[in-house]
Design a protein around this motif. Structure first.
Motif, short mmCIF file in Angstrom:
data_model
loop_
_atom_site.label_atom_id
_atom_site.label_comp_id
_atom_site.label_asym_id
_atom_site.label_seq_id
_atom_site.Cartn_x
_atom_site.Cartn_y
_atom_site.Cartn_z
N ASN A 1 14.75 -8.14 -7.47
CA ASN A 1 14.69 -9.31 -6.59
C ASN A 1 13.31 -9.97 -6.72
O ASN A 1 12.31 -9.39 -6.29
CB ASN A 1 14.94 -8.85 -5.16
CG ASN A 1 14.95 -9.99 -4.17
OD1 ASN A 1 14.40 -11.05 -4.42
ND2 ASN A 1 15.59 -9.77 -3.04
N PRO A 2 13.21 -11.17 -7.30
CA PRO A 2 11.89 -11.80 -7.50
C PRO A 2 11.17 -12.12 -6.20
O PRO A 2 9.94 -12.01 -6.13
CB PRO A 2 12.23 -13.06 -8.30
CG PRO A 2 13.66 -13.34 -8.01
CD PRO A 2 14.31 -12.01 -7.82
N GLU A 3 11.90 -12.53 -5.17
CA GLU A 3 11.27 -12.85 -3.90
C GLU A 3 10.64 -11.61 -3.28
O GLU A 3 9.53 -11.65 -2.74
CB GLU A 3 12.30 -13.46 -2.95
CG GLU A 3 12.86 -14.81 -3.41
CD GLU A 3 13.90 -15.34 -2.46
OE1 GLU A 3 14.16 -14.66 -1.44
OE2 GLU A 3 14.45 -16.42 -2.73
N LEU A 4 11.38 -10.49 -3.36
CA LEU A 4 10.88 -9.24 -2.80
C LEU A 4 9.64 -8.75 -3.54
O LEU A 4 8.64 -8.37 -2.93
CB LEU A 4 11.97 -8.18 -2.86
CG LEU A 4 11.59 -6.77 -2.38
CD1 LEU A 4 11.15 -6.80 -0.94
CD2 LEU A 4 12.76 -5.82 -2.57
N LEU A 5 9.69 -8.80 -4.87
CA LEU A 5 8.55 -8.34 -5.66
C LEU A 5 7.31 -9.18 -5.40
O LEU A 5 6.19 -8.67 -5.30
CB LEU A 5 8.88 -8.36 -7.15
CG LEU A 5 9.72 -7.21 -7.69
CD1 LEU A 5 9.81 -7.29 -9.21
CD2 LEU A 5 9.15 -5.86 -7.28
N PHE A 6 7.50 -10.49 -5.30
CA PHE A 6 6.34 -11.35 -5.07
C PHE A 6 5.77 -11.12 -3.68
O PHE A 6 4.54 -11.11 -3.49
CB PHE A 6 6.71 -12.82 -5.27
CG PHE A 6 5.50 -13.73 -5.28
CD1 PHE A 6 4.75 -13.87 -6.43
CD2 PHE A 6 5.12 -14.42 -4.14
CE1 PHE A 6 3.62 -14.69 -6.45
CE2 PHE A 6 4.01 -15.24 -4.14
CZ PHE A 6 3.25 -15.37 -5.30
N GLU A 7 6.64 -10.95 -2.70
CA GLU A 7 6.17 -10.71 -1.34
C GLU A 7 5.42 -9.39 -1.25
O GLU A 7 4.39 -9.29 -0.58
CB GLU A 7 7.36 -10.68 -0.37
CG GLU A 7 6.95 -10.38 1.07
CD GLU A 7 8.15 -10.23 1.99
OE1 GLU A 7 7.95 -9.90 3.17
OE2 GLU A 7 9.29 -10.42 1.52
N ALA A 8 5.92 -8.37 -1.97
CA ALA A 8 5.34 -7.04 -1.86
C ALA A 8 4.10 -6.87 -2.71
O ALA A 8 3.09 -6.31 -2.25
CB ALA A 8 6.38 -5.99 -2.24
N LEU A 9 4.17 -7.35 -3.96
CA LEU A 9 3.11 -7.01 -4.91
C LEU A 9 2.53 -8.22 -5.64
O LEU A 9 1.66 -8.04 -6.51
CB LEU A 9 3.65 -6.01 -5.94
CG LEU A 9 4.15 -4.68 -5.37
CD1 LEU A 9 4.83 -3.87 -6.47
CD2 LEU A 9 3.01 -3.89 -4.76
N LYS A 10 3.05 -9.40 -5.33
CA LYS A 10 2.56 -10.64 -5.98
C LYS A 10 2.74 -10.61 -7.50
O LYS A 10 1.88 -11.05 -8.26
CB LYS A 10 1.07 -10.86 -5.64
CG LYS A 10 0.79 -10.99 -4.16
CD LYS A 10 1.51 -12.20 -3.57
CE LYS A 10 1.14 -12.42 -2.11
NZ LYS A 10 1.69 -11.38 -1.21
N VAL A 11 3.87 -10.08 -7.95
CA VAL A 11 4.19 -10.05 -9.38
C VAL A 11 5.62 -10.54 -9.58
O VAL A 11 6.42 -10.59 -8.64
CB VAL A 11 4.04 -8.64 -9.99
CG1 VAL A 11 2.59 -8.18 -9.92
CG2 VAL A 11 4.97 -7.65 -9.29
N ASP A 12 5.95 -10.88 -10.81
CA ASP A 12 7.29 -11.31 -11.16
C ASP A 12 8.05 -10.17 -11.82
O ASP A 12 7.44 -9.25 -12.41
CB ASP A 12 7.24 -12.49 -12.13
CG ASP A 12 6.62 -13.72 -11.49
OD1 ASP A 12 6.91 -13.96 -10.30
OD2 ASP A 12 5.85 -14.42 -12.18
N PRO A 13 9.38 -10.20 -11.78
CA PRO A 13 10.18 -9.18 -12.48
C PRO A 13 9.86 -9.15 -13.97
O PRO A 13 9.60 -10.20 -14.58
CB PRO A 13 11.62 -9.63 -12.22
CG PRO A 13 11.55 -10.42 -10.96
CD PRO A 13 10.23 -11.13 -11.01
N GLY A 14 9.90 -7.96 -14.54
CA GLY A 14 9.69 -7.81 -15.97
C GLY A 14 8.24 -7.80 -16.40
O GLY A 14 7.96 -7.88 -17.61
N THR A 15 7.31 -7.69 -15.46
CA THR A 15 5.89 -7.74 -15.83
C THR A 15 5.20 -6.38 -15.79
O THR A 15 4.49 -6.01 -16.72
CB THR A 15 5.14 -8.72 -14.92
OG1 THR A 15 5.36 -8.35 -13.55
CG2 THR A 15 5.61 -10.14 -15.16
#
Length: 268
Positions: free
Chosen positions: A228-242
């Motif tokens: 989930n891109p929104e969740l990852l950005f909220e949690a860790l400020k990163v995008d999926p696949g990085t």
């Protein structure tokens, strides 16, 4: 089920055992692994009729499941605060309603709540092999069939609900692509047993400020493209696949891995 159980028992030379003599439930566990106590994680599978009014993950346990972090955060001396990475409510919605496993909710495909049947019919993550079980016998049959041997063991967490702050004491690799079995948040007792590719499991020893110790089963996902891109950005400020992303697994789950120390006759 009878056919599956007979097939599994054949792995350790029970060709001459009559069907009526095949053990069930906890006795089945003791027969397969006589020197290994049944983990508390799986005690819900012994509930009569497989139903309980208590959801498996209590409110005070949510932080065990809602902590995302980077793989490079797993080193001795690092301080970890459980639940400090994102809002559980935003991730899974109102907790008063039945939901799928919280750790499954980090994947984009399962952002919304699902029925039990829908959840068990579809994979959560790309490359996932999933099997829902509602009895201890079914779980034993599944994991032995998956690994093709009884030389396996279940490893689980031992979090204390009274603590949310810990310091990492030790990190031990358990294995790659382990089979995870965790209790789903439904009234009916069902465990989701699944293997997600490109993962590594660890056991992380944690120490609370007063010296209380916990063992945290941890899974790190190396392929995060489906998260989930929104969740990852909220949690860790990163995008999926990085970057590889890790999360703890709470007390209602276990990782199945090979156990090369087991020595039984007639085991493949």
């Amino acid at each position: 089920m009878e056919f599956a159980r007979i097939t599994v028992l054949a792995l350790f030379c029970l060709a001459f055992v009559e069907i009526g003599a095949i053990p069930f439930g906890e006795d089945y566990w003791k027969y397969v692994w006589p020197n290994t106590p049944l983990p508390n994680t799986f005690s819900d599978l012994l509930i009569p009729n497989g139903k309980t009014n208590n959801l498996p993950i209590r409110a005070e346990e949510l932080n065990q499941y809602s902590t995302l972090f980077f793989q490079h955060d797993l080193y001795p001396g690092n301080k970890i605060i459980l639940g400090n990475t994102h809002s559980v409510a935003k991730m899974v919605g109102p907790f008063t309603e039945p939901i799928q496993g919280i750790t499954d909710s980090i994947w984009l495909e399962n952002k919304n709540k699902q029925s039990l049947d829908d959840f068990c019919k579809s994979p959560t993550a790309k490359g996932e092999h999933k099997h829902c079980v509602s009895s201890l016998d079914s779980m034993i049959d599944y994991v032995i069939s998956h690994f093709g041997t009884t030389k396996i063991k279940a490893i689980s967490s031992t979090f204390d609900v009274n603590y949310d702050q810990y310091v990492v004491e030790e990190v031990k690799k358990v294995g790659d692509n382990a089979v995870m079995c965790h209790r789903l948040n439904f009234e009916k007792v069902v465990f989701n047993c699944h293997q997600v590719r490109a993962t590594t499991a660890y056991v992380v020893s944690l120490v609370a400020p007063d010296g209380t110790k916990a063992k945290a089963l941890t899974v790190c996902h190396h392929d995060t493209r489906g998260m989930n891109p929104e969740l990852l950005f909220e949690a860790l400020k990163v995008d999926p696949g990085t970057f590889p992303i890790c999360h703890f697994i709470g007390n209602k789950a276990a990782a199945w891995v090979p156990n090369y120390s087991v020595d039984r006759r007639c085991v493949i």
